[in-house]
Design a protein around this motif. Structure first.
Motif, PDB file in Angstrom:
ATOM      1  N   TYR A   1     -30.995  17.810  -1.670  1.00 41.35           N
ATOM      2  CA  TYR A   1     -32.229  17.735  -2.563  1.00 41.35           C
ATOM      3  C   TYR A   1     -33.271  16.834  -2.191  1.00 41.35           C
ATOM      4  O   TYR A   1     -34.426  17.394  -1.654  1.00 41.35           O
ATOM      5  N   SER A   2     -32.767  15.524  -2.185  1.00 43.77           N
ATOM      6  CA  SER A   2     -33.970  14.653  -1.669  1.00 43.77           C
ATOM      7  C   SER A   2     -34.499  14.654  -0.319  1.00 43.77           C
ATOM      8  O   SER A   2     -35.417  14.145  -0.134  1.00 43.77           O
ATOM      9  N   GLN A   3     -33.727  15.118   0.504  1.00 50.05           N
ATOM     10  CA  GLN A   3     -34.004  15.200   2.177  1.00 50.05           C
ATOM     11  C   GLN A   3     -34.258  16.473   2.251  1.00 50.05           C
ATOM     12  O   GLN A   3     -34.749  16.609   3.713  1.00 50.05           O
ATOM     13  N   LYS A   4     -34.630  17.520   1.538  1.00 53.05           N
ATOM     14  CA  LYS A   4     -35.038  18.825   1.471  1.00 53.05           C
ATOM     15  C   LYS A   4     -34.035  19.657   2.540  1.00 53.05           C
ATOM     16  O   LYS A   4     -34.759  20.434   3.308  1.00 53.05           O
ATOM     17  N   PHE A   5     -32.840  19.593   2.826  1.00 49.73           N
ATOM     18  CA  PHE A   5     -31.934  20.043   3.650  1.00 49.73           C
ATOM     19  C   PHE A   5     -31.783  21.565   3.120  1.00 49.73           C
ATOM     20  O   PHE A   5     -31.717  22.297   4.169  1.00 49.73           O
ATOM     21  N   TYR A   6     -32.133  21.670   1.798  1.00 46.47           N
ATOM     22  CA  TYR A   6     -31.914  23.054   1.230  1.00 46.47           C
ATOM     23  C   TYR A   6     -32.922  24.064   1.878  1.00 46.47           C
ATOM     24  O   TYR A   6     -32.940  25.247   1.894  1.00 46.47           O
ATOM     25  N   GLU A   7     -34.129  23.501   2.283  1.00 41.24           N
ATOM     26  CA  GLU A   7     -35.303  24.155   2.924  1.00 41.24           C
ATOM     27  C   GLU A   7     -34.963  24.936   4.253  1.00 41.24           C
ATOM     28  O   GLU A   7     -35.694  25.782   4.766  1.00 41.24           O
ATOM     29  N   VAL A   8     -33.919  24.238   5.000  1.00 41.09           N
ATOM     30  CA  VAL A   8     -33.741  24.658   6.416  1.00 41.09           C
ATOM     31  C   VAL A   8     -32.237  24.836   6.575  1.00 41.09           C
ATOM     32  O   VAL A   8     -31.633  24.928   7.713  1.00 41.09           O
ATOM     33  N   GLN A   9     -31.601  25.464   5.476  1.00 39.33           N
ATOM     34  CA  GLN A   9     -30.362  26.143   5.327  1.00 39.33           C
ATOM     35  C   GLN A   9     -30.328  27.355   4.432  1.00 39.33           C
ATOM     36  O   GLN A   9     -30.982  27.299   3.493  1.00 39.33           O
ATOM     37  N   LYS A  10     -29.429  28.340   5.064  1.00 42.51           N
ATOM     38  CA  LYS A  10     -29.532  29.491   4.136  1.00 42.51           C
ATOM     39  C   LYS A  10     -28.419  29.714   2.977  1.00 42.51           C
ATOM     40  O   LYS A  10     -28.712  30.032   1.883  1.00 42.51           O
ATOM     41  N   THR A  11     -27.463  28.921   3.361  1.00 38.69           N
ATOM     42  CA  THR A  11     -26.318  29.046   2.350  1.00 38.69           C
ATOM     43  C   THR A  11     -25.758  27.517   2.064  1.00 38.69           C
ATOM     44  O   THR A  11     -25.647  26.955   2.953  1.00 38.69           O
ATOM     45  N   ILE A  12     -25.332  27.443   0.811  1.00 37.00           N
ATOM     46  CA  ILE A  12     -24.648  26.037   0.494  1.00 37.00           C
ATOM     47  C   ILE A  12     -23.432  26.287  -0.352  1.00 37.00           C
ATOM     48  O   ILE A  12     -23.521  27.136  -1.644  1.00 37.00           O
ATOM     49  N   ALA A  13     -22.220  26.208   0.159  1.00 39.24           N
ATOM     50  CA  ALA A  13     -20.992  26.608  -0.579  1.00 39.24           C
ATOM     51  C   ALA A  13     -20.402  25.295  -1.493  1.00 39.24           C
ATOM     52  O   ALA A  13     -20.586  24.265  -1.049  1.00 39.24           O
ATOM     53  N   GLU A  14     -19.949  25.417  -2.588  1.00 40.32           N
ATOM     54  CA  GLU A  14     -19.566  24.546  -3.508  1.00 40.32           C
ATOM     55  C   GLU A  14     -18.339  24.346  -3.311  1.00 40.32           C
ATOM     56  O   GLU A  14     -17.370  24.712  -4.027  1.00 40.32           O
TER      57      GLU A  14
END
Length: 334
Positions: free
Chosen positions: A219-232
């Motif tokens: 979140y803090s590095q904004k990686f979620y903005e440039v990735q489509k999927t995050i697997a838990e």
């Protein structure tokens, strides 16, 4: 040689000036530069600021703690060298960064070793965990504390991220760690070692397809903005060791060292409690942003990931030590 009154006064003035400068030097605070590579708002960033606050309160006028976040002074690849050269006094690298100095700390990179952060904490407070803080003293490094970040999740620029076969052939950014390299090769993926500060751009431009990290870093590095999927996946842990130059640390006045030790203990409790809160909060913020899909995994999915990564344990057991691995495993059963 006969001294004139003017000469005598001059010598006296010089002596007084030297005396005052010596007193001033003795009273000058010890500058402690604390360099790290993440944002202030992460658990590590907040821990560093809390350490600064407590240390200067406990040792007024004796220390001047200066915190430099976001690789302002030194990046991943340079901070250890800077510490050994005395250019900084405290750093808090990921535990993955220490394999050049001791193979024992590769323990923390083993996939699926710890069930959760409680297990990580129990091990770090055990005798075996505490002993690891001093494992690099012969290399000039003294560990002071473990700071939590959290469990790692996988992310990619693909729509599907459920089973190991979904990452086959993809390029993943990793920290500089032989264990993590072996982990991704076991998955059929291509690991790429990159400094933390380079990850966002690498993801954005497609230099790498994915990465592994904690919710707070994502979140803090904004990686979620440039990735489509995050697997838990919760397949591993990212924690830090706060380390100092052992020669510098041992050379501190006893009262200063005692005060800094107390400040570190209090900052550690604060940072580690905060880590759990921030990761939970940041996970929800990522979900709410709606830019990357958060993929939950079934027990069968997780079992498939575990099975795929299992060979990594055997490969590094000799370097790490079977007894140490077993000690860590016991923390899951407490």
């Amino acid at each position: 040689m006969k001294l004139t009154s003017r000469t005598t006064l001059g010598l006296l003035a010089t002596s007084i000036a030297l005396a005052f400068s010596s007193v001033a030097a003795a009273q000058s605070p010890i500058v402690i530069k604390f360099s790290h590579v993440v944002a202030d708002k992460t658990p590590k960033g907040q821990g560093a600021l809390k350490f600064e606050e407590i240390a200067e309160k406990l040792l007024p006028g004796k220390v001047d703690v200066q915190v430099f976040p976001n690789s302002q002074l030194f990046g991943d690849s340079k901070e250890m060298e800077a510490l050994l050269l005395g250019d900084v006094q405290l750093i808090a690298p990921s535990l993955s960064k220490f394999d050049r100095y001791t193979k024992k700390l590769q323990l923390f990179d083993l996939p699926f070793l710890f069930d959760d952060m409680d297990a990580v904490d129990r091990f770090q407070h055990s005798d075996a965990g505490k002993e690891l803080l001093g494992a690099m003293k012969n290399r000039g490094l003294q560990g002071l504390a473990y700071w939590h970040n959290g469990m790692k999740e996988l992310s990619t620029n693909k729509d599907k991220l459920t089973r190991p076969e979904d990452v086959k052939g993809l390029k993943f950014r990793i920290q500089s760690s032989d264990v993590l390299e072996a982990q991704f090769r076991a998955l059929g993926a291509n690991p790429q070692k990159l400094a933390f500060s380079e990850v966002y751009q690498a993801l954005q431009t497609g230099v790498v397809d994915g990465q592994e990290n904690t919710w707070s870093n994502i979140y803090s590095q904004k990686f979620y903005e440039v990735q489509k999927t995050i697997a838990e996946t919760n397949h591993g842990v990212i924690d830090y060791m706060v380390v100092t130059n052992s020669k510098w640390w041992d050379g501190l006045p006893e009262d200063v060292r005692a005060g800094l030790t107390q400040a570190m203990e209090e900052a550690t409790k604060y940072a580690n409690n905060l880590a759990a809160e921030l990761n939970a909060r940041d996970r929800q913020l990522i979900v709410d942003a709606g830019k990357a899909k958060v993929q939950k995994l079934s027990k069968e999915d997780v079992a498939a990931w575990r099975s795929a990564m299992e060979p990594v344990w055997k490969k590094f057991e000799g370097d790490i030590g079977k007894d140490l691995i077993e000690s860590a495993q016991k923390a899951n059963k407490s």
